[in-house]
Design an enzyme around this catalytic site. Structure first.
Site, PDB file in Angstrom:
ATOM      1  N   ASP A  34       0.842  -1.189   0.000  1.00 63.19           N
ATOM      2  CA  ASP A  34       0.000   0.000   0.000  1.00 63.19           C
ATOM      3  C   ASP A  34       0.885   1.249   0.000  1.00 63.19           C
ATOM      4  OD1 ASP A  34      -3.239   0.436   1.088  1.00 63.19           O
ATOM      5  OD2 ASP A  34      -1.886   2.157   0.998  1.00 63.19           O
ATOM      6  N   LEU A  82      -6.766  -4.416  -4.769  1.00 64.18           N
ATOM      7  CA  LEU A  82      -7.760  -3.423  -4.332  1.00 64.18           C
ATOM      8  C   LEU A  82      -7.238  -1.995  -4.393  1.00 64.18           C
ATOM      9  CD1 LEU A  82      -8.017  -5.950  -1.858  1.00 64.18           C
ATOM     10  CD2 LEU A  82     -10.212  -4.795  -1.845  1.00 64.18           C
ATOM     11  N   THR A 131     -16.005  -2.307  -9.281  1.00 72.85           N
ATOM     12  CA  THR A 131     -17.213  -1.674  -8.776  1.00 72.85           C
ATOM     13  C   THR A 131     -18.380  -1.845  -9.753  1.00 72.85           C
ATOM     14  OG1 THR A 131     -18.182   0.511  -8.366  1.00 72.85           O
ATOM     15  CG2 THR A 131     -16.265   0.459  -9.778  1.00 72.85           C
ATOM     16  N   ASP A 132     -19.586  -1.767  -9.219  1.00 73.02           N
ATOM     17  CA  ASP A 132     -20.772  -1.800 -10.098  1.00 73.02           C
ATOM     18  C   ASP A 132     -20.911  -0.495 -10.894  1.00 73.02           C
ATOM     19  OD1 ASP A 132     -21.484  -0.091  -8.000  1.00 73.02           O
ATOM     20  OD2 ASP A 132     -23.445  -1.006  -7.653  1.00 73.02           O
ATOM     21  N   GLU A 133     -20.138   0.542 -10.511  1.00 76.08           N
ATOM     22  CA  GLU A 133     -20.302   1.844 -11.174  1.00 76.08           C
ATOM     23  C   GLU A 133     -19.859   1.801 -12.634  1.00 76.08           C
ATOM     24  OE1 GLU A 133     -19.249   5.219  -8.726  1.00 76.08           O
ATOM     25  OE2 GLU A 133     -19.590   4.078  -6.905  1.00 76.08           O
ATOM     26  N   TYR A 156     -13.963   8.429 -12.050  1.00 74.60           N
ATOM     27  CA  TYR A 156     -13.670   7.239 -11.235  1.00 74.60           C
ATOM     28  C   TYR A 156     -14.157   5.975 -11.944  1.00 74.60           C
ATOM     29  CZ  TYR A 156     -14.565   3.587  -7.760  1.00 74.60           C
ATOM     30  OH  TYR A 156     -14.630   2.372  -7.105  1.00 74.60           O
ATOM     31  N   LYS A 160     -12.077   2.751 -13.540  1.00 70.84           N
ATOM     32  CA  LYS A 160     -12.270   1.354 -13.119  1.00 70.84           C
ATOM     33  C   LYS A 160     -12.688   0.494 -14.317  1.00 70.84           C
ATOM     34  CE  LYS A 160     -12.018  -0.207  -9.512  1.00 70.84           C
ATOM     35  NZ  LYS A 160     -10.871  -0.764  -8.712  1.00 70.84           N
ATOM     36  N   LYS A 195     -16.913   9.416   2.363  1.00 67.35           N
ATOM     37  CA  LYS A 195     -18.040   8.706   1.774  1.00 67.35           C
ATOM     38  C   LYS A 195     -19.296   8.975   2.609  1.00 67.35           C
ATOM     39  CE  LYS A 195     -15.366   6.566  -1.307  1.00 67.35           C
ATOM     40  NZ  LYS A 195     -14.244   5.824  -0.866  1.00 67.35           N
ATOM     41  N   LEU A 196     -20.458   8.771   1.996  1.00 69.60           N
ATOM     42  CA  LEU A 196     -21.708   9.239   2.612  1.00 69.60           C
ATOM     43  C   LEU A 196     -21.905   8.796   4.071  1.00 69.60           C
ATOM     44  CD1 LEU A 196     -24.475  10.677   2.353  1.00 69.60           C
ATOM     45  CD2 LEU A 196     -25.413   8.474   1.634  1.00 69.60           C
ATOM     46  N   TYR A 213     -26.815  15.512  -1.419  1.00 68.81           N
ATOM     47  CA  TYR A 213     -26.769  16.044  -2.786  1.00 68.81           C
ATOM     48  C   TYR A 213     -28.156  15.999  -3.440  1.00 68.81           C
ATOM     49  CZ  TYR A 213     -21.680  15.204  -2.421  1.00 68.81           C
ATOM     50  OH  TYR A 213     -20.361  15.181  -2.033  1.00 68.81           O
ATOM     51  N   ASP A 287     -26.179  19.421  -6.443  1.00 67.25           N
ATOM     52  CA  ASP A 287     -25.987  18.022  -6.798  1.00 67.25           C
ATOM     53  C   ASP A 287     -24.577  17.771  -7.331  1.00 67.25           C
ATOM     54  OD1 ASP A 287     -26.726  15.407  -7.022  1.00 67.25           O
ATOM     55  OD2 ASP A 287     -28.319  15.737  -8.485  1.00 67.25           O
ATOM     56  N   ARG A 288     -24.137  16.540  -7.242  1.00 64.29           N
ATOM     57  CA  ARG A 288     -22.875  16.090  -7.857  1.00 64.29           C
ATOM     58  C   ARG A 288     -23.041  16.149  -9.382  1.00 64.29           C
ATOM     59  NH1 ARG A 288     -21.242  10.141  -6.168  1.00 64.29           N
ATOM     60  NH2 ARG A 288     -20.065  11.121  -4.492  1.00 64.29           N
TER      61      ARG A 288
HETATM   62  P1  NAD Z   1      -9.910   3.152  -0.184  1.00 67.00           P
HETATM   63  O1  NAD Z   1      -9.783   4.460  -0.890  1.00 67.00           O
HETATM   64  O2  NAD Z   1     -10.414   3.115   1.216  1.00 67.00           O
HETATM   65  O3  NAD Z   1      -8.484   2.406  -0.167  1.00 67.00           O
HETATM   66  C1  NAD Z   1      -7.623   2.398  -1.263  1.00 67.00           C
HETATM   67  C2  NAD Z   1      -6.241   1.962  -0.786  1.00 67.00           C
HETATM   68  O4  NAD Z   1      -5.367   1.944  -1.921  1.00 67.00           O
HETATM   69  C3  NAD Z   1      -5.611   2.931   0.232  1.00 67.00           C
HETATM   70  O5  NAD Z   1      -5.070   2.202   1.315  1.00 67.00           O
HETATM   71  C4  NAD Z   1      -4.515   3.645  -0.555  1.00 67.00           C
HETATM   72  O6  NAD Z   1      -3.416   4.046   0.246  1.00 67.00           O
HETATM   73  C5  NAD Z   1      -4.139   2.564  -1.566  1.00 67.00           C
HETATM   74  N1  NAD Z   1      -3.530   3.145  -2.776  1.00 67.00           N
HETATM   75  C6  NAD Z   1      -4.025   4.172  -3.518  1.00 67.00           C
HETATM   76  N2  NAD Z   1      -3.176   4.449  -4.542  1.00 67.00           N
HETATM   77  C7  NAD Z   1      -2.163   3.543  -4.460  1.00 67.00           C
HETATM   78  C8  NAD Z   1      -1.006   3.301  -5.247  1.00 67.00           C
HETATM   79  N3  NAD Z   1      -0.723   4.060  -6.312  1.00 67.00           N
HETATM   80  N4  NAD Z   1      -0.183   2.275  -4.898  1.00 67.00           N
HETATM   81  C9  NAD Z   1      -0.464   1.513  -3.800  1.00 67.00           C
HETATM   82  N5  NAD Z   1      -1.527   1.715  -3.016  1.00 67.00           N
HETATM   83  C10 NAD Z   1      -2.388   2.711  -3.343  1.00 67.00           C
HETATM   84  O7  NAD Z   1     -10.794   2.241  -1.154  1.00 67.00           O
HETATM   85  P2  NAD Z   1     -11.869   1.116  -0.793  1.00 67.00           P
HETATM   86  O8  NAD Z   1     -13.179   1.756  -0.619  1.00 67.00           O
HETATM   87  O9  NAD Z   1     -11.331   0.221   0.238  1.00 67.00           O
HETATM   88  O10 NAD Z   1     -11.905   0.347  -2.188  1.00 67.00           O
HETATM   89  C11 NAD Z   1     -10.985  -0.706  -2.466  1.00 67.00           C
HETATM   90  C12 NAD Z   1     -11.259  -1.253  -3.859  1.00 67.00           C
HETATM   91  O11 NAD Z   1     -12.600  -1.713  -3.952  1.00 67.00           O
HETATM   92  C13 NAD Z   1     -11.087  -0.193  -4.963  1.00 67.00           C
HETATM   93  O12 NAD Z   1     -10.492  -0.809  -6.071  1.00 67.00           O
HETATM   94  C14 NAD Z   1     -12.514   0.230  -5.279  1.00 67.00           C
HETATM   95  O13 NAD Z   1     -12.634   0.646  -6.624  1.00 67.00           O
HETATM   96  C15 NAD Z   1     -13.266  -1.075  -5.027  1.00 67.00           C
HETATM   97  N6  NAD Z   1     -14.680  -0.916  -4.616  1.00 67.00           N
HETATM   98  C16 NAD Z   1     -15.022  -0.091  -3.578  1.00 67.00           C
HETATM   99  C17 NAD Z   1     -16.354   0.006  -3.188  1.00 67.00           C
HETATM  100  C18 NAD Z   1     -16.783   0.865  -2.013  1.00 67.00           C
HETATM  101  O14 NAD Z   1     -17.974   0.995  -1.756  1.00 67.00           O
HETATM  102  N7  NAD Z   1     -15.871   1.452  -1.262  1.00 67.00           N
HETATM  103  C19 NAD Z   1     -17.334  -0.742  -3.852  1.00 67.00           C
HETATM  104  C20 NAD Z   1     -16.937  -1.579  -4.906  1.00 67.00           C
HETATM  105  C21 NAD Z   1     -15.608  -1.671  -5.277  1.00 67.00           C
HETATM  106  P1  TYD Z   2     -20.511   7.910  -1.919  1.00 64.24           P
HETATM  107  O1  TYD Z   2     -20.447   7.387  -0.526  1.00 64.24           O
HETATM  108  O2  TYD Z   2     -19.549   8.969  -2.344  1.00 64.24           O
HETATM  109  O3  TYD Z   2     -20.429   6.648  -2.901  1.00 64.24           O
HETATM  110  P2  TYD Z   2     -20.697   6.554  -4.522  1.00 64.24           P
HETATM  111  O4  TYD Z   2     -20.725   7.925  -5.092  1.00 64.24           O
HETATM  112  O5  TYD Z   2     -19.509   5.786  -4.984  1.00 64.24           O
HETATM  113  O6  TYD Z   2     -21.995   5.838  -4.680  1.00 64.24           O
HETATM  114  O7  TYD Z   2     -21.973   8.486  -2.159  1.00 64.24           O
HETATM  115  C1  TYD Z   2     -23.126   7.684  -1.963  1.00 64.24           C
HETATM  116  C2  TYD Z   2     -24.336   8.511  -2.375  1.00 64.24           C
HETATM  117  O8  TYD Z   2     -24.482   9.602  -1.452  1.00 64.24           O
HETATM  118  C3  TYD Z   2     -24.199   9.154  -3.747  1.00 64.24           C
HETATM  119  O9  TYD Z   2     -25.468   9.130  -4.388  1.00 64.24           O
HETATM  120  C4  TYD Z   2     -23.772  10.586  -3.456  1.00 64.24           C
HETATM  121  C5  TYD Z   2     -24.428  10.870  -2.118  1.00 64.24           C
HETATM  122  N1  TYD Z   2     -23.682  11.787  -1.214  1.00 64.24           N
HETATM  123  C6  TYD Z   2     -24.357  12.865  -0.614  1.00 64.24           C
HETATM  124  O10 TYD Z   2     -25.573  13.071  -0.821  1.00 64.24           O
HETATM  125  N2  TYD Z   2     -23.650  13.688   0.222  1.00 64.24           N
HETATM  126  C7  TYD Z   2     -22.316  13.509   0.482  1.00 64.24           C
HETATM  127  O11 TYD Z   2     -21.704  14.324   1.235  1.00 64.24           O
HETATM  128  C8  TYD Z   2     -21.646  12.406  -0.135  1.00 64.24           C
HETATM  129  C9  TYD Z   2     -20.182  12.150   0.114  1.00 64.24           C
HETATM  130  C10 TYD Z   2     -22.372  11.560  -0.970  1.00 64.24           C
END
Ligand code: NAD
Ligand code: TYD
Length: 354
Positions: A34, A82, A131-133, A156, A160, A195-196, A213, A287-288
């Site tokens: 990491d 990841l 991700t599903d996105e 983003y 992905k 994150k939210l 948003y 909104d975003r």
């Molecule tokens: P996160 O942002 O919490 O963690 C990402 C980690 O990657 C961090 O520890 C960061 O230091 C490390 N990192 C970033 N750039 C790097 C680099 N260049 N080299 C080495 N390490 C690096 O992310 P997360 O929410 O834990 O997501 C992890 C994975 O799961 C991602 O690939 C994301 O796309 C995927 N994912 C996340 C979600 C979600 O809801 N969070 C859902 C589906 C998929």
């Molecule tokens: P987020 O946690 O950023 O995940 P993602 O955009 O990857 O789905 O956001 C979840 C939802 O919440 C998304 O529809 C955007 C919204 N949101 C807010 O309304 N307010 C906030 O401050 C944030 C960070 C997200």
């Protein structure tokens, strides 16, 4: 003995995956690579850092010379990838870092695995976490399946999607034993408060405005992070090479309902009377850009082929999550000191004033 590289293991989901593998598989050697960006924190792994089957390596997946050296030294059997830039709002602000880490960094890892394994793929696996996105946005009806065409909208999700295509291309072209999973929104302990869900909990604790948003009607399918880690374990060991698996919570929620439920649970656990008064902190803000309307996952494939289903109910998962944040205010303070305030001001100051 299996040697496994987990990238991004100091992040939110990665730390749960590392913890699970270190505890579940004492015979494996787990290396966590990491970079420790703002999102990565070794505090997330304090409970396993001294385990004999675990080692942390600080490094950047964008540095191929470093990766090559690490792969040749450690001779990994498997990679669970990841590491990524993971936040949509940051990708709107600065897409370049997403191209570098998510696209080029993934290609570097694929190249390192290809170099090491050199066509001898017996017992080897490259598992890419996505991700599903990548599938874009749904209207009010329908679900994402593994056949849904890619249609990413944010920098983003575009990065992905590109990384998923490269992973599949290395499978098709070089025979690399790749597998991909695309998961819906995760929540739980150790999620960075950009994150939210953790941002809302933090603002409730601090009695600060909660930014929602648009009209708060966008829908996400929420999965408790330990259930995701369990699915990753299953796919790593039993998924078919070349296949893709969708993972989801079967748990669609409108953002406003998520935020209101968090107000009720957090108030109740804090003893604020009457529970739910924190709803007065909610602010509907600009909104975003390009905000995806709805995500929802069809989980039939993973259910039918691997017998996986989410275990944690929404109510139980949210309560566990809120309780964790209330009991770990030191962690919250540590990760939000320093650069977090600048980020918060940049993202929210104008929105909350207008
Ligand atoms: P996160 O942002 O919490 O963690 C990402 C980690 O990657 C961090 O520890 C960061 O230091 C490390 N990192 C970033 N750039 C790097 C680099 N260049 N080299 C080495 N390490 C690096 O992310 P997360 O929410 O834990 O997501 C992890 C994975 O799961 C991602 O690939 C994301 O796309 C995927 N994912 C996340 C979600 C979600 O809801 N969070 C859902 C589906 C998929
Ligand atoms: P987020 O946690 O950023 O995940 P993602 O955009 O990857 O789905 O956001 C979840 C939802 O919440 C998304 O529809 C955007 C919204 N949101 C807010 O309304 N307010 C906030 O401050 C944030 C960070 C997200």
């Amino acid at each position: 003995m299996k040697k496994i590289l987990i990238t991004g293991g100091a992040g939110f989901i990665g730390s749960h995956v590392v913890r699970r593998f270190v505890r579940q598989y004492p015979g494996y050697r787990i290396v966590n690579l990491d970079k420790l960006t703002y999102a990565g924190n070794l505090l997330n792994l304090r409970d396993v850092e001294n385990a004999p089957n675990y080692r942390f390596v600080r490094g950047d997946i964008n540095d191929f010379a470093f990766l090559k050296d690490l792969f040749l030294r450690e001779r990994f059997d498997g990679v669970i990838h990841l590491a990524a830039e993971s936040h949509v709002d940051r990708s709107i602000d600065n897409p370049d870092a997403f191209v570098r880490t998510n696209v080029l960094g993934t290609v570097n890892l694929l190249n390192a695995a290809r170099m090491l394994w050199n066509g001898n793929y017996e017992g080897k696996r490259f598992y890419h976490i996505s991700t599903d996105e990548v599938y874009g946005a749904l209207g009010n009806e329908g679900l994402f399946t593994e056949q849904t065409p890619y249609d990413p909208h944010s920098p983003y999700s575009a990065s992905k999607a590109a990384s998923d295509h490269f992973v599949r291309a290395y499978g098709d072209t070089y025979g690399l034993p790749v597998v991909i999973s695309n998961c819906s929104n995760n929540y739980g302990p150790y999620q960075f408060p950009e994150k939210l869900i953790p941002l809302t909990i933090r603002n409730i604790i601090r009695r600060q405005p909660i930014p929602v948003y648009g009209r708060g009607e966008n829908v996400r399918d929420w999965l408790y992070v330990e259930d995701h880690a369990q699915a990753i374990d299953l796919i790593f060991h039993r998924g078919q090479a070349g296949e893709t698996y969708n993972i989801g919570g079967n748990n669609e929620q409108r953002n406003i309902d998520v935020v209101e439920k968090l107000c009720e649970i957090t108030d109740e656990l804090l003893g604020r009377q009457p529970a739910g008064t924190s709803k007065e902190l909610i602010r509907f803000v600009r909104d975003r850009a390009g905000h995806d309307w709805r995500y929802a996952i069809d989980t039939s494939k993973i259910k039918q082929t691997l017998g996986w289903a989410p275990r944690t109910s929404w109510d139980e998962g949210l309560r566990k999550t809120v309780r964790w944040y209330l009991e770990n205010t030191d962690w919250l303070e540590a990760v939000t000191s320093g650069a977090y305030r600048d980020y918060y001001d940049k993202m929210y100051k104008n929105r909350l004033q207008s």
